[in-house]
Scaffold this motif. Structure first.
Motif, mmCIF file in Angstrom:
data_model
loop_
_atom_site.group_PDB
_atom_site.id
_atom_site.type_symbol
_atom_site.label_atom_id
_atom_site.label_comp_id
_atom_site.label_asym_id
_atom_site.label_seq_id
_atom_site.Cartn_x
_atom_site.Cartn_y
_atom_site.Cartn_z
ATOM 1 N N ARG B 41 27.123 -116.793 3.899
ATOM 2 C CA ARG B 41 26.529 -117.920 3.259
ATOM 3 C C ARG B 41 25.000 -118.237 3.663
ATOM 4 N N ASN B 42 24.297 -116.904 3.719
ATOM 5 C CA ASN B 42 23.265 -116.347 4.314
ATOM 6 C C ASN B 42 22.188 -115.990 3.318
ATOM 7 N N SER B 43 21.438 -115.770 2.764
ATOM 8 C CA SER B 43 21.125 -114.961 1.550
ATOM 9 C C SER B 43 20.454 -113.816 2.184
ATOM 10 N N GLU B 44 19.842 -113.879 3.326
ATOM 11 C CA GLU B 44 19.339 -112.795 4.291
ATOM 12 C C GLU B 44 19.626 -111.950 5.097
ATOM 13 N N SER B 45 21.084 -112.514 5.569
ATOM 14 C CA SER B 45 21.749 -111.647 6.528
ATOM 15 C C SER B 45 22.200 -110.718 5.672
ATOM 16 N N ALA B 46 22.815 -111.235 3.827
ATOM 17 C CA ALA B 46 23.226 -110.833 2.496
ATOM 18 C C ALA B 46 22.494 -109.769 1.833
ATOM 19 N N GLU B 47 21.417 -109.511 2.202
ATOM 20 C CA GLU B 47 20.656 -108.732 2.114
ATOM 21 C C GLU B 47 20.437 -107.875 3.065
ATOM 22 N N ASP B 48 20.488 -108.605 4.468
ATOM 23 C CA ASP B 48 20.239 -106.917 5.744
ATOM 24 C C ASP B 48 21.607 -106.408 5.368
ATOM 25 N N ALA B 49 22.582 -107.123 4.981
ATOM 26 C CA ALA B 49 24.123 -107.075 4.981
ATOM 27 C C ALA B 49 24.050 -105.260 3.843
ATOM 28 N N THR B 50 24.099 -105.615 2.573
ATOM 29 C CA THR B 50 24.219 -104.741 1.704
ATOM 30 C C THR B 50 23.053 -103.626 1.763
ATOM 31 N N GLN B 51 22.064 -104.039 2.363
ATOM 32 C CA GLN B 51 21.238 -102.528 2.573
ATOM 33 C C GLN B 51 21.946 -101.533 3.899
ATOM 34 N N GLU B 52 22.382 -102.297 4.357
ATOM 35 C CA GLU B 52 23.500 -101.685 5.334
ATOM 36 C C GLU B 52 24.382 -99.931 5.167
ATOM 37 N N VAL B 53 24.816 -101.473 4.322
ATOM 38 C CA VAL B 53 26.151 -100.829 3.437
ATOM 39 C C VAL B 53 25.469 -99.629 3.366
ATOM 40 N N PHE B 54 24.827 -99.578 2.657
ATOM 41 C CA PHE B 54 24.612 -98.660 1.720
ATOM 42 C C PHE B 54 23.898 -97.113 2.675
ATOM 43 N N MET B 55 23.316 -97.773 3.777
ATOM 44 C CA MET B 55 22.956 -95.927 4.538
ATOM 45 C C MET B 55 24.202 -96.079 4.716
ATOM 46 N N LYS B 56 25.041 -97.258 5.246
ATOM 47 C CA LYS B 56 26.457 -96.489 6.478
ATOM 48 C C LYS B 56 26.739 -94.992 5.440
ATOM 49 N N MET B 57 26.983 -96.241 4.001
ATOM 50 C CA MET B 57 27.722 -94.965 3.154
ATOM 51 C C MET B 57 26.804 -93.879 3.180
ATOM 52 N N ILE B 58 25.794 -93.442 3.143
ATOM 53 C CA ILE B 58 25.068 -92.419 2.868
ATOM 54 C C ILE B 58 25.825 -91.449 4.479
ATOM 55 N N LYS B 59 25.116 -92.284 5.263
ATOM 56 C CA LYS B 59 25.184 -91.394 6.685
ATOM 57 C C LYS B 59 26.727 -90.607 7.383
ATOM 58 N N HIS B 60 27.772 -91.908 6.718
ATOM 59 C CA HIS B 60 28.634 -91.322 6.875
ATOM 60 C C HIS B 60 29.866 -91.094 5.714
ATOM 61 N N ALA B 61 29.166 -90.529 4.612
ATOM 62 C CA ALA B 61 29.849 -89.870 3.495
ATOM 63 C C ALA B 61 30.861 -89.445 4.030
ATOM 64 N N ASN B 62 30.629 -88.313 4.922
ATOM 65 C CA ASN B 62 31.747 -87.209 5.272
ATOM 66 C C ASN B 62 33.059 -88.469 5.736
ATOM 67 N N GLN B 63 32.583 -89.467 5.895
ATOM 68 C CA GLN B 63 34.589 -90.237 6.847
ATOM 69 C C GLN B 63 34.949 -90.680 5.140
ATOM 70 N N PHE B 64 34.203 -90.246 3.865
ATOM 71 C CA PHE B 64 35.381 -90.997 2.940
ATOM 72 C C PHE B 64 35.785 -89.819 2.616
ATOM 73 N N HIS B 65 36.691 -89.935 2.063
ATOM 74 C CA HIS B 65 38.574 -88.933 2.261
ATOM 75 C C HIS B 65 38.955 -88.534 1.017
ATOM 76 N N GLY B 66 38.440 -90.222 -0.006
ATOM 77 C CA GLY B 66 39.094 -90.385 -1.092
ATOM 78 C C GLY B 66 40.885 -90.990 -1.402
ATOM 79 N N ASP B 67 41.368 -91.535 0.043
ATOM 80 C CA ASP B 67 42.523 -91.691 -0.055
ATOM 81 C C ASP B 67 42.919 -92.860 -0.535
ATOM 82 N N ALA B 68 41.679 -93.944 -0.495
ATOM 83 C CA ALA B 68 41.740 -95.294 -0.799
ATOM 84 C C ALA B 68 40.269 -95.354 -1.991
ATOM 85 N N ARG B 69 40.293 -96.278 -2.863
ATOM 86 C CA ARG B 69 39.699 -96.140 -4.074
ATOM 87 C C ARG B 69 37.860 -96.477 -3.197
ATOM 88 N N PHE B 70 36.716 -95.839 -3.813
ATOM 89 C CA PHE B 70 35.726 -95.791 -3.365
ATOM 90 C C PHE B 70 35.296 -97.515 -3.062
#
Lengths: 334, 197
Positions: B41-70
């Motif tokens: 319930r905080n738009s600023e933190s939600a923006e930060d979290a969204t950006q961070e999620v996608f950066m983690k997606m890039i940085k930790h891409a190798n941890q996605f093995h496809g056994d769960a939905r993306f």
């Protein structure tokens, strides 16, 4: 745990349709035979439906910009060192030639076209614009197509027609996915028709009609005398949409666009108040009618009759009844 | 890129080419941002979290093995981040007495029933629902958000939240029970919709 306790714990899974068939059947049977659980189930279902009305929020564009900027920065510091390869002299020459050609062409084009723009009469340019029709399919003569293909559009389902013996015309047909941006004033008929199509065609719209309605409300509630086609489209959504969340938004948006209401849109609100199975939709409909009455609009006899019946209907939602009574008390004498 | 599946795009990222990042962002940023926004319930933190999620997606891409939905994998990252945000906000409040990340409504504003009687603002519905959500403990709120708004199954929520499916079911029940009572002003037998809308 009592049987009712077990059944209550099953209810959230009934909502998400994640109970196995046997348990589902058992739970439904119990709900039908137990008044307390039936009431519990009804309240839980209603809570679940109400949650759906929570609107989707738009991601601010700056988040993507920041993300892409951060990726670019990360890409600039590669984790692995790429071995340096000397580029061939021919490639250097080709690149230098390309720079000269592009730069020279731009200079030439800029100097040639600038005076032409100034001298061309405005009317002549306007008549040269061909209306672009947003259509499911079309046939275009090759002469009307620019030889330049912009970007890399996705082309699928390509079919070829051989040359006709009579006129030697060949044909290539295909499905193309291209991104179109239409700009204009909210009052432009083309814009109104486009938005109407978007709101009314649930099976053709992606990703979300609900978002479209939110945007229409934000945009057209600021417009003086919005086109009645917009409210008619919302009325059709209110009448026909299978999702209650979308119907709620349609009724809510109609409430904010009183000045563009037609008889048809008022009828849609009355129909929703009379017949919509979802109480939240009926609440929105009666709120819109109450606002209409407060604004001094003359309500027709059918509308007044519906409000009277709703105000007196014992098994109706109390809020709907209160609002119906409020609307009745606001009606101006003719 | 549009015709490639999530898994195909991720395999390109895993090979060190970040060009699919924009397409993946376009596909999922709405879901991620909405989940984070409703959770925090905080738009600023939600923006930060969204950006961070996608950066983690890039940085930790190798941890996605496809056994769960993306999408489940991304939501799991989002859930972890949001829980961290809440923990940090809570610790900060304990140490410094500063405002927490989430400002809970004042007791007088907690009854949706009273609010409804007072106001007709069309934004009230959203406010009431959001307030009811914020009355839930974070773990229950997460289950409701993932189940109702993200369409995850209980098994998938268990993966995201890192607990058993049975625990998710129990949380879902408690959450729905609390929300039902919050909407009804804790008065059973009353007219529910009056209190809900």
């Amino acid at each position: 745990m009592s049987e009712c306790g077990v059944m209550s714990e099953n209810m959230p899974m009934l909502l998400t349709e994640s109970l196995d068939p046997a348990q589902r059947e058992l739970t439904h049977q119990h709900i039908e035979s137990c008044a307390a659980c039936a009431s519990e189930w009804s309240a839980m279902k209603e809570t679940w439906q109400i949650l759906e009305t929570l609107p989707t929020v738009e991601v601010p564009a700056r988040v993507k910009q920041r993300f892409l900027a951060e990726i670019s920065a990360a890409s600039a510091v590669p984790a692995n060192v790429v071995p340096f390869r000397r580029r061939s002299a021919a490639r250097w020459l080709a690149e230098a030639a390309a720079v000269v050609i592009v730069g020279g062409s731009a200079f030439y084009a800029g100097h040639r076209t600038t005076p032409r723009i100034d001298l061309t009469p405005a009317d002549a340019r306007v008549t040269a614009i061909q209306p672009y029709s947003i259509a499911e399919s079309r046939v275009l003569p090759a002469a009307s197509i620019s030889p330049t293909i912009e970007g890399r559009p996705d082309i699928e389902n390509v079919q070829f027609s051989d040359a006709s013996p009579s006129n030697q015309q060949i044909g290539v047909s295909f499905d193309i996915t291209s991104h179109v941006t239409v700009t204009g004033k909210p009052t432009d008929k083309s814009m109104v028709r486009l938005l109407r199509y978007v709101m009314e065609n649930e099976d053709k719209m992606s990703p979300s009609r609900s978002r479209a309605i939110d945007w229409v409300r934000a945009t057209y509630s600021r417009v003086d005398n919005p086109d009645p086609e917009i409210t008619e489209a919302l009325a059709n959504v209110l009448r026909n949409d299978e999702h209650q969340g979308v119907r709620i938004k349609a009724a809510d948006t109609l409430q904010s666009m009183q000045s563009a209401m037609t008889d048809g849109t008022r009828d849609a609100l009355v129909e929703a108040l009379k017949n919509d199975p979802n109480p939240a939709v009926r609440v929105k409909a009666v709120e819109a009618l109450a606002k209409l009455a407060r604004s001094g609009a003359v309500l027709d006899p059918d509308m007044v009759d519906t409000l009277r019946k709703k105000a007196a209907q014992g098994d109706e939602n109390v809020y709907v009844r209160v609002k119906a009574a409020e609307a009745l008390s606001s009606i101006q004498p003719r | 890129m549009k015709h490639l599946s999530d898994e195909e795009l991720m395999s390109i990222v895993q090979a060190g080419d970040f060009s699919p990042a924009s397409e993946l962002y376009d596909r999922y940023s709405g879901r991620i941002y909405n989940f984070a926004y409703r959770f925090l319930r905080n738009s600023e933190s939600a923006e930060d979290a969204t950006q961070e999620v996608f950066m983690k997606m890039i940085k930790h891409a190798n941890q996605f093995h496809g056994d769960a939905r993306f999408s489940t994998w991304l939501l799991a990252i989002t859930g972890n981040l949001c829980r961290d945000y809440l923990r940090k906000a809570e610790n900060k409040m304990k140490k410094e007495g500063e405002d927490v990340l989430i400002t809970l409504p004042a007791p007088a504003e907690r009854s949706p029933h009273r609010n409804l009687e007072r106001q007709e603002d069309k934004k009230m519905n959203e406010k009431i629902i959001q307030e009811a959500l914020m009355l839930l403990p974070p773990d229950q709120r997460e289950v409701v958000l993932l189940s109702r708004f993200q369409g995850l199954t209980y098994a998938e929520i268990a993966q995201v939240a890192g607990c058993s499916e049975a625990a998710v079911k129990a949380k879902a029940f408690r959450a729905m029970d609390l929300m039902k009572k919050a909407f009804a002003g804790d008065s059973r037998g009353g007219d529910q919709c009056l209190n809900v809308v």
